[in-house]
Design an enzyme around this catalytic site. Structure first.
Site, PDB file in Angstrom:
ATOM      1  N   ASN A  77       0.944  -1.079   0.030  1.00  0.00           N
ATOM      2  CA  ASN A  77      -0.059  -0.101  -0.008  1.00  0.00           C
ATOM      3  C   ASN A  77       0.653   1.271   0.186  1.00  0.00           C
ATOM      4  O   ASN A  77       1.388   1.564   1.060  1.00  0.00           O
ATOM      5  CB  ASN A  77      -0.887  -0.002   1.289  1.00  0.00           C
ATOM      6  CG  ASN A  77      -2.116   1.023   1.488  1.00  0.00           C
ATOM      7  OD1 ASN A  77      -2.028   2.021   0.581  1.00  0.00           O
ATOM      8  ND2 ASN A  77      -2.893   0.862   2.333  1.00  0.00           N
TER       9      ASN A  77
ATOM     10  N   ARG B 236      -2.263  -2.056  -3.654  1.00  0.00           N
ATOM     11  CA  ARG B 236      -3.714  -1.337  -3.332  1.00  0.00           C
ATOM     12  C   ARG B 236      -3.698  -0.130  -4.267  1.00  0.00           C
ATOM     13  O   ARG B 236      -2.655   0.667  -4.305  1.00  0.00           O
ATOM     14  CB  ARG B 236      -3.734  -0.662  -2.123  1.00  0.00           C
ATOM     15  CG  ARG B 236      -5.127  -0.142  -1.603  1.00  0.00           C
ATOM     16  CD  ARG B 236      -4.949   1.187  -0.719  1.00  0.00           C
ATOM     17  NE  ARG B 236      -6.131   1.319  -0.287  1.00  0.00           N
ATOM     18  CZ  ARG B 236      -6.541   0.980   0.808  1.00  0.00           C
ATOM     19  NH1 ARG B 236      -5.855   0.574   1.772  1.00  0.00           N
ATOM     20  NH2 ARG B 236      -7.973   1.323   0.976  1.00  0.00           N
TER      21      ARG B 236
ATOM     22  N   HIS C 279     -12.916   3.462  -0.615  1.00  0.00           N
ATOM     23  CA  HIS C 279     -12.814   2.101   0.252  1.00  0.00           C
ATOM     24  C   HIS C 279     -13.364   0.997   0.118  1.00  0.00           C
ATOM     25  O   HIS C 279     -13.957   0.318   0.919  1.00  0.00           O
ATOM     26  CB  HIS C 279     -13.832   3.113   1.654  1.00  0.00           C
ATOM     27  CG  HIS C 279     -13.051   4.033   2.348  1.00  0.00           C
ATOM     28  ND1 HIS C 279     -13.700   5.249   2.827  1.00  0.00           N
ATOM     29  CD2 HIS C 279     -11.885   4.226   2.695  1.00  0.00           C
ATOM     30  CE1 HIS C 279     -12.829   5.985   3.473  1.00  0.00           C
ATOM     31  NE2 HIS C 279     -11.593   5.544   3.365  1.00  0.00           N
TER      32      HIS C 279
ATOM     33  N   ARG D 193     -11.347  16.590   6.432  1.00  0.00           N
ATOM     34  CA  ARG D 193     -12.075  16.838   5.444  1.00  0.00           C
ATOM     35  C   ARG D 193     -13.661  16.953   5.588  1.00  0.00           C
ATOM     36  O   ARG D 193     -14.003  16.343   6.783  1.00  0.00           O
ATOM     37  CB  ARG D 193     -12.327  15.675   4.238  1.00  0.00           C
ATOM     38  CG  ARG D 193     -11.183  15.656   3.621  1.00  0.00           C
ATOM     39  CD  ARG D 193     -11.095  14.386   2.867  1.00  0.00           C
ATOM     40  NE  ARG D 193      -9.657  13.498   2.877  1.00  0.00           N
ATOM     41  CZ  ARG D 193      -9.734  12.267   2.775  1.00  0.00           C
ATOM     42  NH1 ARG D 193     -10.703  11.514   2.425  1.00  0.00           N
ATOM     43  NH2 ARG D 193      -8.518  11.442   2.599  1.00  0.00           N
TER      44      ARG D 193
ATOM     45  N   GLU E  18      -8.123  -5.139   5.163  1.00  0.00           N
ATOM     46  CA  GLU E  18      -8.149  -4.686   3.612  1.00  0.00           C
ATOM     47  C   GLU E  18      -6.924  -5.583   3.189  1.00  0.00           C
ATOM     48  O   GLU E  18      -7.124  -6.176   2.061  1.00  0.00           O
ATOM     49  CB  GLU E  18      -7.873  -3.377   3.736  1.00  0.00           C
ATOM     50  CG  GLU E  18      -8.834  -2.410   3.895  1.00  0.00           C
ATOM     51  CD  GLU E  18      -8.923  -1.003   3.933  1.00  0.00           C
ATOM     52  OE1 GLU E  18      -8.120  -0.664   5.008  1.00  0.00           O
ATOM     53  OE2 GLU E  18      -9.283  -0.205   3.366  1.00  0.00           O
TER      54      GLU E  18
END
Ligand code: ADP
Length: 397
Positions: free
Chosen positions: A7, A90, A179, A240, A384
């Site tokens: 990743n 990823r 996601h 955010r 993940e």
């Protein structure tokens, strides 16, 4: 079969060596501050944790260090690099090209490159990582697993923005969602917990991490999600703010004289829980300060939970019902306070929490709904890396 899951971020590489047969992770770690002072690799093999501070000017050097750690004669977990049967990368943005994982050929890499303008912060470092991994492991098959792929099933009514149609047709301006690797991982586990009935049920999954998004999974397929063209839309997140009147951006630029770069920074790095609380983007800090009476921290929590609740209602309406609500990721797995606030007042939808179970289930799997709640409410930790490894195996096996 051992799969190396990578990743890559702009200055980091998170990795895990995953045993696809046992689902164990014999090694994992993080290379951080690539190209900066204080670069280091933190490597864990079994229970042994080691850190090494050294110059790591490039992602390539970082990958070499990862392999050296895996192959170390004393502490390593593989004897020969050929034991790594595949590498799974990823990839944040696969645009409209990819609805499934893909073997990394020159053609696939070119398509990921085409998606880079849609994820300018994420895809370029991933491409660097992919190219370097292919250079260092030229004989090992490498697979891209996309965060957008799970959302390829979202219908046009939920993925087209109501702009002049050419932006969609000619420029690919649409909702992609993110996601997806986490939503797919959690969906699979939820299916097991619901007795293999996911293909009959309407489920909402809230991935509440530092970045946060929420997805409507109708009979196993994503039919809507809160993030859009970019990861800025939807829920309130660490830094955010999520949904916003686009007129606010015009106001910031026209009336306050901010540049596109300023607005980008404010929306991505200075808003959300951090922006409202003025304290931190970390939910733990904000929860602790709210308890001692900090009004802005409490406001940040209220905005955060209210937005989750609003999406749960919207997605229940979009699917015409709701059978299960699932919480995952750092906040979703660990914060009974946020889960309780997001579910408060939703008994009309059939959502009723059991306060004791909600307080108890932290950082683990469990049911948190009250007996008699029409909607099952679950906490399902996301995995993940395991999903990336499984998807990689499905491509190379
Ligand atoms: P990322 O999106 O970086 O993968 P994670 O899923 O690890 O993020 O979630 C990170 C966030 O989870 C942290 O910023 C923190 O706010 C939150 N978190 C972690 N542990 C707890 C906890 N015990 N209580 C509340 N929030 C927590």
């Amino acid at each position: 079969m051992k799969v190396l899951v990578l990743n890559c971020g702009s200055s980091s590489i998170k990795y895990q060596l995953h045993d696809a047969a046992t689902h164990a992770a014999p090694a994992r770690g993080l290379v951080s501050r690539i190209g900066e002072d204080g670069a280091q690799i933190d490597a864990q093999t079994g229970d042994l944790k080691q850190s090494l501070q050294t110059a790591i000017p490039t992602h390539g050097r970082g990958l070499e260090l990862i392999l050296e750690s895996l192959l170390d004669p004393q502490t390593g977990v593989v004897k020969d690099v050929s034991e790594v049967a595949a590498v799974g990368h990823r990839v944040v943005h696969g645009g409209s090209f990819f609805s499934a994982p893909a073997l990394l050929t020159a053609e696939v890499i070119a398509k990921i490159e085409e998606c880079a303008p849609l994820a300018p912060l994420h895809n370029p470092p991933i491409l660097v990582g992919i190219r370097e991994a292919i250079r260092i492991l030229p004989d090992t098959p490498q697979v891209a697993v996309f965060d957008t792929a799970f959302h390829a099933t979202i219908p046009a009514r939920a993925h087209v923005y109501a702009l002049p149609y050419g932006y969609y047709r000619d420029h690919g301006v649409r909702r992609y969602g993110f996601h997806g690797i986490s939503f797919q991982s959690v969906s699979q586990r939820t299916n097991v917990l619901l007795g293999g009935r996911l293909s009959e049920l309407k489920v909402v999954i809230a991935h509440l991490g530092n970045g946060a998004s929420i997805t409507a999974v109708d009979r196993g397929k994503s039919v809507d999600t809160s993030m859009g063209l970019t990861p800025l839309e939807g829920l309130v997140m660490g830094t955010r703010g999520g949904d916003l009147d686009p007129g606010v951006l015009l106001f910031m630029m026209r009336e306050l004289g901010l540049s596109a770069g300023d607005v980008d920074r404010i929306l991505n790095k200075e808003s959300g829980v951090l922006g409202v609380s003025g304290v931190s983007n970390d939910m733990r800090d904000v929860l602790a300060n709210a308890v001692t009476g900090d009004a802005r921290c409490q406001l940040a929590l209220d905005l955060y939970s209210y937005r989750v609740k609003k999406y749960v209602g919207a997605f229940a309406a979009a699917m015409g019902g709701l059978d299960a609500l699932v919480f995952t990721a750092g906040v979703g797995e660990n914060s009974p306070e946020i889960r309780a606030a997001a579910c408060a007042g939703l008994s009309f939808l059939g959502i009723e929490l059991d306060a004791e179970s909600n307080a108890r289930v932290r950082g683990m799997e469990g049911g948190i709904n009250a007996k008699g709640s029409r909607v099952r409410v679950l906490v399902v930790p996301t995995d993940e890396e395991r999903l990336i490894a499984d998807e990689t195996v499905s491509v190379v096996a």
